[in-house]
Structures are given as structure tokens and as C-alpha cells.
Design an enzyme around this catalytic site. Structure first.
Site, PDB file in Angstrom:
ATOM      1  N   CYS A   1       0.835  -1.203   0.000  1.00 50.42           N
ATOM      2  CA  CYS A   1       0.000   0.000   0.000  1.00 50.42           C
ATOM      3  C   CYS A   1       0.872   1.255   0.000  1.00 50.42           C
ATOM      4  CB  CYS A   1      -0.918  -0.011   1.225  1.00 50.42           C
ATOM      5  SG  CYS A   1      -1.917   1.487   1.389  1.00 50.42           S
TER       6      CYS A   1
ATOM      7  N   CYS B   1      -4.896  -2.953   6.800  1.00 40.45           N
ATOM      8  CA  CYS B   1      -5.487  -1.681   6.388  1.00 40.45           C
ATOM      9  C   CYS B   1      -6.919  -1.787   5.881  1.00 40.45           C
ATOM     10  CB  CYS B   1      -4.602  -1.024   5.343  1.00 40.45           C
ATOM     11  SG  CYS B   1      -3.935  -2.155   4.102  1.00 40.45           S
TER      12      CYS B   1
END
Length: 352
Positions: A99, A192
């Protein structure tokens, strides 16, 4: 004229304080919420709307412009699909690292610069200096492990003011002092995009039930069945659901045979390594010196261990890392990150 900084505001206290500090320091600040994931999962409603509103509320308090960037399609492709493919291949990936590499410090940075920003800022516990990545003052919260794949150029365009705080309590105290709406908000947990849902539940939701297979002990004796080899990680102890007696630890798995291998022997050679082979290398400020002693971290929060490095077939191929001591449960797909003092050198992905 003050520098224009776009702050990635997640709706949490860290990024809220980041924005507030930069306003205090005289930057021209714009808050941006990244909409990366909005899908509800069984047992968990995705909190993105609440997070967006919290971020917006803080931006209003600070008197700064606020925007939303929608990266859901790219996030799915670069982070979620990557993670699922790695599990299917029998490895244990780290989606937070991907990410940062693909979304926050590539896609987000590019979109902000195109929109007129000079720099970006995030609420990471880390520090940047002249295109270098340095560990945070708060050793307990240091997040440089997840940032080792960020480029020198991206770091030169990034600010991480939270990295100067020595404790999380100090960050919350600053938020309270400023009366920020997120001052008491709890930290988010888990991966996340998975949140409170466990990785096994997430994979089941995405891939459906997995084929059952056999579990073999250190003597090659079949001792039970597993409900999907993708769910098991090297060194794992819990969730094996095999008979009483001594605890079992996962030592390996064969995806082609759909088999999981375990041991009751904590000294089993398959659990311990004094050498690592890394692929998909990334060095932030140039190739490290061969033979020099560095520190390496083989998972988030793991102790730093002395190591030396031998590059094989050039800097873009593989690296052999010699450890000063044996480390338990080295896991293919995870990252090993190297440090020179408080500077992050870079690292690579552990090869099976």
C-alpha cells in the site's frame, strides 16, 4: 511563498495532528482523504464514511481545504489482488508495505503533485531527511518496516512530522491541546482494509471454502487435517486443531500437494535460519556495501539482528543475508528490512 503540502488524512489522530502541526509551521496545507476501500465484509461494516467525516471535521477545525481522492480500483489491483495471489502461492505477504509503495507514495504523491502540491505529508511514525528514511523517535511505534520500498525521490517530497514524537501519549496530548475532533479516537486495528475481520475470514470471503488436506508431523506421520493450506504461516502455533500433548508449530507447506508440515520440536532445524535469501530488492539511497555489518528486521516489531549482505547477480536480482544469530519462523513472502544506524537501507522479500 509557503510550500503547498497535501496531507493524507485518514480520520485518525496521527494524521490529524500531522495536518495541525504543518498549519502551525506555516505551510499552505490541504487535507486529502484517500478512499481506498469501501466494501463491507461479513461481521464488519467498512468505516470509511465515518473516517471521511472525521477527517473533514478536523480540516474544518484547522480552516484548510479538504478533498477526497478515489483510488479504490487501483488499490484493489495493487494491494488486495496482490495479497490474495501471494496467499494462493503459499506465501505470507505484507499488504501494508505494498500500500505504501503503490498507493500512498506513488499514486497519491503523483496526484497531489499534479494538483499543485509541492510535497505530501502522512501520519507515519518515521522521519525523512534529504530523501532518506530514518526511524521514528518513538521506537515502539516506528513504522519504517512498512516504508522500506518507498523511493528516495518520494521521500524527498514527503513530510512525517509525527516521527519526532517520543510517545503516542504526546501525540494525543497535542490533539487535545488543539481540541481536535479525533483526539480520543481509538487506533485502527488489523490490516489496512480488513480491519477487525481476521485474514482467514477475509480470504474465505474472497475465495470461498478451501480444499481440505493432510497435516504431517516431523516424522512424516499424518496427524490430522487442515481446512486450507493458504491459511497457515511458518511458525504458527494456534489454530492447528490437532490432538493434545505438546504444541505443534508449522514448519512448511506444499501447495501442490495441499499438505501442511508441523513439528513439536521447537529446536527443529526447519524453524530456524541463519541465512536469508531475498528477492524483489529495493535500496532507498543506493546499493549497500557488501560485507559491512547492518541490522535486519524480519517482521514488524521483531528484534534487530546484525547481518552482512552478499548481492547475487547484480543489485536488482537477489541478496544473501548472513545473520549473526539464528532467527525463528522466517516466512516466505514477508519482508526483511535493513538498517544502518537509524537510516533505512532497504530490503527485500524473503524467498521460500
Amino acid at each position: 511563498m509557503s510550500k503547498k503540502v497535501y496531507v493524507g488524512m485518514s480520520g485518525g489522530v496521527d494524521s490529524s495532528v500531522t495536518a495541525a502541526l504543518l498549519v502551525e509551521q506555516g505551510y499552505d496545507v490541504t487535507g486529502v482523504y484517500m478512499k481506498n476501500w469501501s466494501k463491507d465484509l461479513p461481521g464488519m461494516v467498512c468505516p470509511w464514511k465515518e473516517d471521511y467525516q472525521d477527517a473533514k471535521r478536523v480540516a474544518v477545525q484547522l480552516g484548510i481545504p479538504f478533498k477526497m481522492y478515489d483510488f479504490e480500483t487501483e488499490y484493489r489491483q495493487h494491494v488486495v489482488d496482490y495479497m490474495i495471489a501471494e496467499y494462493q502461492a503459499g506465501r505470507t505477504p505484507n499488504p501494508d508495505i505494498m500500500c505504501n509503495q503503490e498507493v500512498k507514495f506513488k499514486l497519491f504523491l503523483s496526484a497531489c503533485l499534479e494538483d499543485g502540491a509541492d510535497m505530501i505529508a502522512t501520519g507515519h511514525y518515521a522521519r525523512t531527511e534529504n530523501g532518506q528514511l530514518l526511524t521514528a523517535a518513538n521506537v515502539e511505534k516506528d513504522q519504517t518496516y512498512f516504508l522500506y520500498r518507498v523511493t528516495q525521490d518520494a521521500l524527498a517530497h514527503s513530510l512525517m512530522p509525527i516521527g519526532a514524537f517520543t510517545t503516542k501519549a504526546d501525540v494525543r496530548a497535542k490533539a487535545q491541546e488543539l481540541g481536535l475532533a479525533t483526539a480520543e479516537k481509538k487506533d485502527s486495528q488489523g490490516i489496512c482494509f480488513v480491519g477487525k475481520v481476521g485474514i482467514k475470514d477475509f480470504l474465505l470471503h474472497e475465495l470461498g471454502e478451501q480444499p481440505y488436506g493432510d497435516i504431517f508431523d516431523q516424522n512424516g506421520v499424518k496427524i490430522g487435517q487442515h481446512d486450507g493450506a493458504i491459511f497457515y504461516t511458518i511458525g504458527q502455533r494456534h489454530g492447528l486443531d490437532v490432538g493434545g500433548g505438546l504444541p505443534y508449530y508449522v514448519t512448511g507447506k506444499d501447495m501442490a500437494k495441499n499438505a501442511v508440515y508441523v513439528t513439536t520440536d521447537l529446536a527443529d532445524a526447519r524453524l530456524w535460519h541463519k541465512q536469508l535469501k531475498l528477492t524483489d530488492l529495493h535500496w532507498i539511497n543506493g546499493v549497500p556495501e557488501q560485507g559491512k555489518i547492518y541490522k535486519v528486521r524480519t517482521r514488524y516489531r521483531a528484534a534487530l539482528v546484525d547481518c552482512t549482505l552478499k548481492l547475487e547477480d547484480g543489485p536488482s536480482a537477489t541478496a544473501l543475508v548472513e545473520l549473526s544469530e539464528e532467527i525463528r519462523a522466517i516466512t516466505p513472502g514477508q519482508s526483511a528490512v535493513m538498517y544502518d544506524g537509524n537510516r533505512v537501507v532497504g530490503g527485500g522479500v524473503v524467498q521460500g
